[in-house]
Motif scaffolding. Sequence first.
Motif, PDB file in Angstrom:
ATOM      1  N   LEU A   1      -7.798   7.795   0.745  1.00  0.00           N
ATOM      2  CA  LEU A   1      -6.772   8.632   1.359  1.00  0.00           C
ATOM      3  C   LEU A   1      -6.786   9.937   0.571  1.00  0.00           C
ATOM      4  O   LEU A   1      -6.283  10.007  -0.550  1.00  0.00           O
ATOM      5  CB  LEU A   1      -5.409   7.946   1.298  1.00  0.00           C
ATOM      6  CG  LEU A   1      -4.236   8.688   1.953  1.00  0.00           C
ATOM      7  CD1 LEU A   1      -4.554   9.092   3.385  1.00  0.00           C
ATOM      8  CD2 LEU A   1      -2.975   7.832   1.907  1.00  0.00           C
ATOM      9  N   VAL A   2      -7.412  10.946   1.155  1.00  0.00           N
ATOM     10  CA  VAL A   2      -7.731  12.174   0.424  1.00  0.00           C
ATOM     11  C   VAL A   2      -6.615  13.196   0.583  1.00  0.00           C
ATOM     12  O   VAL A   2      -6.239  13.552   1.710  1.00  0.00           O
ATOM     13  CB  VAL A   2      -9.062  12.766   0.928  1.00  0.00           C
ATOM     14  CG1 VAL A   2      -9.392  14.055   0.169  1.00  0.00           C
ATOM     15  CG2 VAL A   2     -10.184  11.752   0.753  1.00  0.00           C
ATOM     16  N   THR A   3      -6.093  13.653  -0.541  1.00  0.00           N
ATOM     17  CA  THR A   3      -5.100  14.723  -0.504  1.00  0.00           C
ATOM     18  C   THR A   3      -5.745  16.025  -0.973  1.00  0.00           C
ATOM     19  O   THR A   3      -6.540  16.049  -1.916  1.00  0.00           O
ATOM     20  CB  THR A   3      -3.871  14.400  -1.383  1.00  0.00           C
ATOM     21  OG1 THR A   3      -4.297  13.852  -2.639  1.00  0.00           O
ATOM     22  CG2 THR A   3      -2.954  13.415  -0.690  1.00  0.00           C
ATOM     23  N   THR A   4      -5.380  17.094  -0.268  1.00  0.00           N
ATOM     24  CA  THR A   4      -5.883  18.430  -0.574  1.00  0.00           C
ATOM     25  C   THR A   4      -4.723  19.410  -0.484  1.00  0.00           C
ATOM     26  O   THR A   4      -3.630  19.064  -0.021  1.00  0.00           O
ATOM     27  CB  THR A   4      -6.980  18.853   0.423  1.00  0.00           C
ATOM     28  OG1 THR A   4      -6.465  18.769   1.766  1.00  0.00           O
ATOM     29  CG2 THR A   4      -8.205  17.959   0.304  1.00  0.00           C
ATOM     30  N   LEU A   5      -4.988  20.639  -0.899  1.00  0.00           N
ATOM     31  CA  LEU A   5      -3.981  21.687  -0.793  1.00  0.00           C
ATOM     32  C   LEU A   5      -4.576  22.824   0.021  1.00  0.00           C
ATOM     33  O   LEU A   5      -5.650  23.341  -0.302  1.00  0.00           O
ATOM     34  CB  LEU A   5      -3.574  22.182  -2.177  1.00  0.00           C
ATOM     35  CG  LEU A   5      -2.388  23.158  -2.225  1.00  0.00           C
ATOM     36  CD1 LEU A   5      -1.118  22.502  -1.703  1.00  0.00           C
ATOM     37  CD2 LEU A   5      -2.177  23.656  -3.654  1.00  0.00           C
TER      38      LEU A   5
ATOM     39  N   VAL B   1      -8.636  11.506  -4.505  1.00  0.00           N
ATOM     40  CA  VAL B   1      -8.836  10.247  -3.790  1.00  0.00           C
ATOM     41  C   VAL B   1      -7.718   9.297  -4.199  1.00  0.00           C
ATOM     42  O   VAL B   1      -7.613   8.917  -5.367  1.00  0.00           O
ATOM     43  CB  VAL B   1     -10.207   9.625  -4.120  1.00  0.00           C
ATOM     44  CG1 VAL B   1     -10.289   8.203  -3.559  1.00  0.00           C
ATOM     45  CG2 VAL B   1     -11.330  10.483  -3.566  1.00  0.00           C
ATOM     46  N   ASN B   2      -6.872   8.942  -3.240  1.00  0.00           N
ATOM     47  CA  ASN B   2      -5.824   7.947  -3.449  1.00  0.00           C
ATOM     48  C   ASN B   2      -6.331   6.651  -2.793  1.00  0.00           C
ATOM     49  O   ASN B   2      -6.499   6.601  -1.573  1.00  0.00           O
ATOM     50  CB  ASN B   2      -4.514   8.385  -2.799  1.00  0.00           C
ATOM     51  CG  ASN B   2      -4.044   9.739  -3.299  1.00  0.00           C
ATOM     52  OD1 ASN B   2      -3.364   9.833  -4.301  1.00  0.00           O
ATOM     53  ND2 ASN B   2      -4.398  10.810  -2.586  1.00  0.00           N
ATOM     54  N   LEU B   3      -6.601   5.638  -3.609  1.00  0.00           N
ATOM     55  CA  LEU B   3      -7.160   4.402  -3.067  1.00  0.00           C
ATOM     56  C   LEU B   3      -6.089   3.626  -2.298  1.00  0.00           C
ATOM     57  O   LEU B   3      -4.936   3.543  -2.734  1.00  0.00           O
ATOM     58  CB  LEU B   3      -7.740   3.539  -4.180  1.00  0.00           C
ATOM     59  CG  LEU B   3      -9.184   3.829  -4.617  1.00  0.00           C
ATOM     60  CD1 LEU B   3     -10.159   3.684  -3.462  1.00  0.00           C
ATOM     61  CD2 LEU B   3      -9.338   5.201  -5.232  1.00  0.00           C
ATOM     62  N   VAL B   4      -6.502   3.058  -1.160  1.00  0.00           N
ATOM     63  CA  VAL B   4      -5.544   2.405  -0.257  1.00  0.00           C
ATOM     64  C   VAL B   4      -5.440   0.916  -0.558  1.00  0.00           C
ATOM     65  O   VAL B   4      -6.447   0.205  -0.629  1.00  0.00           O
ATOM     66  CB  VAL B   4      -5.955   2.620   1.209  1.00  0.00           C
ATOM     67  CG1 VAL B   4      -5.023   1.856   2.152  1.00  0.00           C
ATOM     68  CG2 VAL B   4      -5.931   4.112   1.544  1.00  0.00           C
TER      69      VAL B   4
END
Length: 226
Positions: A37-41, A95-98
């Motif tokens: 679960l990819v976080t970006t700005l 990368v936020n692992l699910v």
Amino acid sequence: MQHANSPTFKTILSSEIDQPMQYKLLAGVIIPRPIALVTTLGPRGPNAGPYSFFNGIATDPPMVVLSGGPRKTPEGEWAMKDTIRNIEASREFVVNLVSTPILDKMNICATDFDETVDEIDLAGFTTVASKHIAAPRLREAMVHLECRAVQIIPISNRPYRMILGEVLCFHIDEKILQERNRIDVAGFDPVGRLSGDDYTRVTDRLSVRRIPPPKDKAAPGAGGGG
């Protein structure tokens, strides 16, 4: 010689099937896949999107790979998704692992909202500041990898982007971190992607010890993982 009980294979040429069928087969046989679960700005703030074309690929330094393609606009044009565009612009992502507790929240982030929708807020995630990059982490995930893109490679005809990222640091919930930095898999409860609407959990494990070669048959430097 072919035995009576030998399997019968159907050969499917990739060049003779369309892109949706290629995806269906690829996603159906390469399973399970970990979910990033990819976080970006970006210009409108934080963004989150799940990617299962993802994995770890190297160490020294630790590296991950993920890839994503465009989506069709209402006008019928192909447009790159926000996550990929943000990484191309900033070269940063988390990368936020699910795991099971956040699967439903992740599924909300998988919806193709337009750019005016804050899917992080809609899903009920809480952002926390990263240590080395501007892109935020998601508090509810048990593992975060702060990454910097070192290479972005256009691939395929659509086109996709293959992103090679260096992991700058690991954030791991202490509840699942054991002695010598081993991970408590049951406590982590990661979710794997199958195909269609299906996912899987790590509820059944097998241990198979690697067989060492005879000393006179060992490859130079044998003994590392792979």
